[in-house]
Design a protein around this motif. Sequence first.
Motif, PDB file in Angstrom:
ATOM      1  N   TYR A  38     -25.921  21.341  15.063  1.00  0.00           N
ATOM      2  CA  TYR A  38     -26.342  20.344  16.053  1.00  0.00           C
ATOM      3  C   TYR A  38     -26.158  20.875  17.473  1.00  0.00           C
ATOM      4  O   TYR A  38     -27.054  20.773  18.305  1.00  0.00           O
ATOM      5  CB  TYR A  38     -25.564  19.044  15.858  1.00  0.00           C
ATOM      6  CG  TYR A  38     -25.812  18.031  16.941  1.00  0.00           C
ATOM      7  CD1 TYR A  38     -26.990  17.296  16.962  1.00  0.00           C
ATOM      8  CD2 TYR A  38     -24.872  17.820  17.950  1.00  0.00           C
ATOM      9  CE1 TYR A  38     -27.224  16.369  17.966  1.00  0.00           C
ATOM     10  CE2 TYR A  38     -25.106  16.897  18.948  1.00  0.00           C
ATOM     11  CZ  TYR A  38     -26.279  16.173  18.956  1.00  0.00           C
ATOM     12  OH  TYR A  38     -26.508  15.267  19.966  1.00  0.00           O
ATOM     13  N   GLN A  41     -28.768  23.443  18.250  1.00  0.00           N
ATOM     14  CA  GLN A  41     -30.075  22.830  18.471  1.00  0.00           C
ATOM     15  C   GLN A  41     -30.158  22.218  19.863  1.00  0.00           C
ATOM     16  O   GLN A  41     -31.144  22.421  20.578  1.00  0.00           O
ATOM     17  CB  GLN A  41     -30.332  21.752  17.420  1.00  0.00           C
ATOM     18  CG  GLN A  41     -31.657  21.047  17.602  1.00  0.00           C
ATOM     19  CD  GLN A  41     -31.879  19.961  16.566  1.00  0.00           C
ATOM     20  OE1 GLN A  41     -31.116  19.804  15.623  1.00  0.00           O
ATOM     21  NE2 GLN A  41     -32.941  19.206  16.741  1.00  0.00           N
ATOM     22  N   ILE A  42     -29.140  21.483  20.261  1.00  0.00           N
ATOM     23  CA  ILE A  42     -29.126  20.871  21.590  1.00  0.00           C
ATOM     24  C   ILE A  42     -29.144  21.944  22.670  1.00  0.00           C
ATOM     25  O   ILE A  42     -29.865  21.827  23.674  1.00  0.00           O
ATOM     26  CB  ILE A  42     -27.892  19.948  21.751  1.00  0.00           C
ATOM     27  CG1 ILE A  42     -27.991  18.775  20.779  1.00  0.00           C
ATOM     28  CG2 ILE A  42     -27.745  19.465  23.178  1.00  0.00           C
ATOM     29  CD1 ILE A  42     -29.196  17.887  20.981  1.00  0.00           C
ATOM     30  N   GLU A  43     -28.378  22.997  22.493  1.00  0.00           N
ATOM     31  CA  GLU A  43     -28.346  24.080  23.481  1.00  0.00           C
ATOM     32  C   GLU A  43     -29.714  24.752  23.584  1.00  0.00           C
ATOM     33  O   GLU A  43     -30.164  25.095  24.677  1.00  0.00           O
ATOM     34  CB  GLU A  43     -27.274  25.103  23.125  1.00  0.00           C
ATOM     35  CG  GLU A  43     -27.130  26.221  24.144  1.00  0.00           C
ATOM     36  CD  GLU A  43     -26.821  25.738  25.556  1.00  0.00           C
ATOM     37  OE1 GLU A  43     -27.240  26.418  26.519  1.00  0.00           O
ATOM     38  OE2 GLU A  43     -26.178  24.680  25.720  1.00  0.00           O
ATOM     39  N   GLY A  44     -30.394  24.936  22.464  1.00  0.00           N
ATOM     40  CA  GLY A  44     -31.735  25.506  22.479  1.00  0.00           C
ATOM     41  C   GLY A  44     -32.708  24.635  23.246  1.00  0.00           C
ATOM     42  O   GLY A  44     -33.535  25.128  24.027  1.00  0.00           O
ATOM     43  N   GLU A  45     -32.615  23.320  23.040  1.00  0.00           N
ATOM     44  CA  GLU A  45     -33.475  22.388  23.774  1.00  0.00           C
ATOM     45  C   GLU A  45     -33.170  22.423  25.268  1.00  0.00           C
ATOM     46  O   GLU A  45     -34.087  22.397  26.091  1.00  0.00           O
ATOM     47  CB  GLU A  45     -33.317  20.977  23.216  1.00  0.00           C
ATOM     48  CG  GLU A  45     -33.862  20.832  21.814  1.00  0.00           C
ATOM     49  CD  GLU A  45     -33.510  19.513  21.162  1.00  0.00           C
ATOM     50  OE1 GLU A  45     -32.898  18.643  21.828  1.00  0.00           O
ATOM     51  OE2 GLU A  45     -33.837  19.340  19.975  1.00  0.00           O
ATOM     52  N   ASN A  46     -31.891  22.469  25.613  1.00  0.00           N
ATOM     53  CA  ASN A  46     -31.494  22.550  27.030  1.00  0.00           C
ATOM     54  C   ASN A  46     -31.984  23.838  27.662  1.00  0.00           C
ATOM     55  O   ASN A  46     -32.431  23.849  28.817  1.00  0.00           O
ATOM     56  CB  ASN A  46     -29.979  22.423  27.181  1.00  0.00           C
ATOM     57  CG  ASN A  46     -29.478  21.032  26.871  1.00  0.00           C
ATOM     58  OD1 ASN A  46     -30.231  20.064  26.894  1.00  0.00           O
ATOM     59  ND2 ASN A  46     -28.204  20.927  26.559  1.00  0.00           N
ATOM     60  N   LYS A  48     -34.655  25.622  26.806  1.00  0.00           N
ATOM     61  CA  LYS A  48     -36.100  25.508  27.024  1.00  0.00           C
ATOM     62  C   LYS A  48     -36.403  24.666  28.264  1.00  0.00           C
ATOM     63  O   LYS A  48     -37.286  24.990  29.056  1.00  0.00           O
ATOM     64  CB  LYS A  48     -36.774  24.890  25.807  1.00  0.00           C
ATOM     65  CG  LYS A  48     -36.866  25.822  24.631  1.00  0.00           C
ATOM     66  CD  LYS A  48     -37.554  25.153  23.466  1.00  0.00           C
ATOM     67  CE  LYS A  48     -37.544  26.047  22.247  1.00  0.00           C
ATOM     68  NZ  LYS A  48     -38.156  25.400  21.083  1.00  0.00           N
ATOM     69  N   GLN A  49     -35.655  23.585  28.431  1.00  0.00           N
ATOM     70  CA  GLN A  49     -35.857  22.718  29.595  1.00  0.00           C
ATOM     71  C   GLN A  49     -35.514  23.454  30.888  1.00  0.00           C
ATOM     72  O   GLN A  49     -36.254  23.381  31.860  1.00  0.00           O
ATOM     73  CB  GLN A  49     -35.015  21.448  29.467  1.00  0.00           C
ATOM     74  CG  GLN A  49     -35.215  20.489  30.617  1.00  0.00           C
ATOM     75  CD  GLN A  49     -34.368  19.234  30.470  1.00  0.00           C
ATOM     76  OE1 GLN A  49     -33.564  19.127  29.553  1.00  0.00           O
ATOM     77  NE2 GLN A  49     -34.552  18.306  31.378  1.00  0.00           N
ATOM     78  N   ARG A  50     -34.411  24.192  30.891  1.00  0.00           N
ATOM     79  CA  ARG A  50     -34.014  24.931  32.104  1.00  0.00           C
ATOM     80  C   ARG A  50     -35.040  26.017  32.418  1.00  0.00           C
ATOM     81  O   ARG A  50     -35.372  26.245  33.580  1.00  0.00           O
ATOM     82  CB  ARG A  50     -32.629  25.541  31.918  1.00  0.00           C
ATOM     83  CG  ARG A  50     -31.506  24.510  31.953  1.00  0.00           C
ATOM     84  CD  ARG A  50     -30.133  25.158  32.042  1.00  0.00           C
ATOM     85  NE  ARG A  50     -29.851  26.067  30.954  1.00  0.00           N
ATOM     86  CZ  ARG A  50     -29.188  25.756  29.848  1.00  0.00           C
ATOM     87  NH1 ARG A  50     -28.764  24.517  29.661  1.00  0.00           N
ATOM     88  NH2 ARG A  50     -28.962  26.654  28.923  1.00  0.00           N
ATOM     89  N   GLN A  51     -35.546  26.687  31.389  1.00  0.00           N
ATOM     90  CA  GLN A  51     -36.555  27.714  31.604  1.00  0.00           C
ATOM     91  C   GLN A  51     -37.842  27.115  32.173  1.00  0.00           C
ATOM     92  O   GLN A  51     -38.463  27.694  33.068  1.00  0.00           O
ATOM     93  CB  GLN A  51     -36.859  28.462  30.303  1.00  0.00           C
ATOM     94  CG  GLN A  51     -35.756  29.394  29.879  1.00  0.00           C
ATOM     95  CD  GLN A  51     -36.013  30.005  28.505  1.00  0.00           C
ATOM     96  OE1 GLN A  51     -36.801  29.505  27.718  1.00  0.00           O
ATOM     97  NE2 GLN A  51     -35.332  31.107  28.245  1.00  0.00           N
TER      98      GLN A  51
END
Length: 57
Positions: A38, A41-46, A48-51
């Motif tokens: 979990y 997954q959250i870190e991956g989403e964060n 992508k958002q920062r990028q």
Amino acid sequence: MKNIEIIILDFPLLDTRNQIMGITGKFIADLVLQILSYVAQIEGENLKQRQAEVFKL
């Protein structure tokens, strides 16, 4: 459902082959793996958002 064992050399608690604590040990290992999954997954989403925010600049 597949019966897969996970071995993490640096984290013996997550060695699902280890039957020392029986079903309780398996449950703890599964719980820790779910939490780590979990968080990843959250870190991956964060990430992508920062990028996406950087590329908007």
